[in-house]
Design an enzyme around this catalytic site. Structure first.
Site, PDB file in Angstrom:
ATOM      1  N   ARG A 135       3.182  14.010  -9.318  1.00 26.51           N
ATOM      2  CA  ARG A 135       2.186  13.261 -10.095  1.00 26.51           C
ATOM      3  C   ARG A 135       1.600  12.080  -9.344  1.00 26.51           C
ATOM      4  NH1 ARG A 135       4.970  15.959 -13.422  1.00 26.51           N
ATOM      5  NH2 ARG A 135       6.627  15.381 -12.014  1.00 26.51           N
ATOM      6  N   THR A 136       2.457  11.270  -8.740  1.00 25.44           N
ATOM      7  CA  THR A 136       1.946  10.049  -8.105  1.00 25.44           C
ATOM      8  C   THR A 136       1.028  10.420  -6.952  1.00 25.44           C
ATOM      9  OG1 THR A 136       3.987   8.945  -8.735  1.00 25.44           O
ATOM     10  CG2 THR A 136       2.626   7.831  -7.103  1.00 25.44           C
ATOM     11  N   LYS A 171      11.386  10.276  15.089  1.00 22.11           N
ATOM     12  CA  LYS A 171      11.664   9.875  16.476  1.00 22.11           C
ATOM     13  C   LYS A 171      12.217   8.455  16.556  1.00 22.11           C
ATOM     14  CE  LYS A 171       7.608  12.527  17.920  1.00 22.11           C
ATOM     15  NZ  LYS A 171       6.241  12.375  18.424  1.00 22.11           N
ATOM     16  N   ARG A 231       5.126   5.668  -0.619  1.00 23.47           N
ATOM     17  CA  ARG A 231       6.411   5.882  -1.304  1.00 23.47           C
ATOM     18  C   ARG A 231       7.456   6.042  -0.205  1.00 23.47           C
ATOM     19  NH1 ARG A 231       7.562   9.988  -6.179  1.00 23.47           N
ATOM     20  NH2 ARG A 231       6.550   8.240  -7.222  1.00 23.47           N
ATOM     21  N   HIS A 240       8.361   0.700  -9.222  1.00 21.58           N
ATOM     22  CA  HIS A 240       7.274   1.673  -9.250  1.00 21.58           C
ATOM     23  C   HIS A 240       6.152   1.058 -10.104  1.00 21.58           C
ATOM     24  CE1 HIS A 240       5.215   5.375  -9.009  1.00 21.58           C
ATOM     25  NE2 HIS A 240       6.087   6.203  -9.560  1.00 21.58           N
TER      26      HIS A 240
END
Ligand code: NCD
Length: 305
Positions: free
Chosen positions: A56-57, A85, A106, A134
């Site tokens: 969703r986000t 890396k 995120r 959030h």
């Protein structure tokens, strides 16, 4: 315009700011209805960095950027970027800021959003930093509550079932604690109740909080905000397995009550599908608000609304 360059925590969102974001959100929802896509950010590039799973986000940010005709650059998981890396977050941000006009990220590490925002020369949006916060979800949640109940104060709200680890619950409770006369009841397994720090913060903001093993939503609750047990954040997998099926909203818990049921989704075990047909079930409507809310945020942080 917003009075900050980056959104890291819902503690930045005062009632006045929330009000202004909701006004732009309403306007964006109208624009979607009438025009579909508008040329507001056609001179901008949005970077979407999603180093933890997201449906969703990520998709609603993509849709929001598309509807505003912005260009986009993506990185979708840590293993496909130079993190693999050993590149530092700071170096990654220094590079991405030169490829874009705003960064949405995120990341699994709590506190990573603050580091990224501090480093970035372009506006930054926290789309979830581990189990911490959030804030864009909390705006969607508050917008949904406002649409359903017509207010963000004087609310009796149940939160379950993993208030300890749910960043959505953390951000929404912080946001709502700025409004008068809100009452929160937390429920779920004892081990997953809010931390003492969280409770102290909320009560010092004037919220009354209680912890209950069981809650009857017919007892005057305005909202039940549930979120799945955050499986990926458990140190002890046995604790998750032990509790995953114990906490679930059923039709009988809700039917006939005035309580709006919200869930940031994904839904796993916390709401039975038989609830979906009730008028109280607003979680899919809530998910749909992700697009206009995120359009408003992108436009406002880029000084275009
Ligand atoms: C939430 C999240 O990622 O924290 N999902 C979302 O953004 N809609 C809730 C969750 O994953 O449980």
């Amino acid at each position: 315009m917003l009075p900050f360059p980056s959104l890291i925590s819902s503690t930045q969102l005062t009632p006045e700011i929330i009000d202004s974001i909701f006004k732009v959100t309403d306007d964006m929802a109208d624009q979607i209805e009438t025009s579909g896509r508008i040329e507001l950010l056609d001179d901008k590039v949005v970077a979407l960095l999603f180093f933890e799973p997201s449906s969703r986000t990520m998709m609603s940010f993509q849709s929001a950027a598309q509807r505003l005709k912005a260009g986009m650059v993506f990185a979708q998981n840590a293993s496909s970027t130079s993190f693999e890396k050993g590149e530092s977050l700071e170096d990654l941000i220094r590079m991405v800021e030169s490829y874009s006009d705003i960064i949405v990220m995120r990341h699994a590490q709590p506190g990573s959003a603050a580091i990224a925002a501090e480093t970035s020369k372009v506006p930054f949006i926290n789309a979830g930093d581990g189990g911490n916060e959030h804030p864009t979800q909390s705006l969607i949640d508050a917008y949904t509550i406002f649409k359903e109940k017509g207010r963000l104060d004087n609310l009796k709200i149940m939160f379950g079932f993993d208030s300890l680890q749910s960043r959505s619950i953390h951000s929404l409770t912080k946001l709502l604690s700025q409004y008068e006369n809100n009452h929160f009841t937390f429920t779920g397994p004892g081990e997953l109740m809010p931390s003492q720090t969280m409770l102290d913060e909320l009560t010092s903001n004037g919220v009354t909080c209680e912890l209950e093993a069981e809650v009857k939503l017919h007892d005057g609750y305005d909202v039940a905000y549930v979120n799945r047990l955050q499986q990926e954040r458990f140190e002890d997998p046995a604790l998750f397995e032990e509790n995953r099926l114990k906490y679930r909203l059923l039709k009988a818990d809700i039917e006939g009550s005035e309580c709006a049921i919200l869930d940031p989704l994904p839904r796993i075990d916390e709401i039975a599908t038989e609830v979906d047909d009730l008028p109280n079930a607003v979680y899919f409507k809530q998910a749909s608000y992700g697009v206009p809310v995120r359009m408003a945020l992108l436009a406002m942080l880029l000084g275009k609304a």
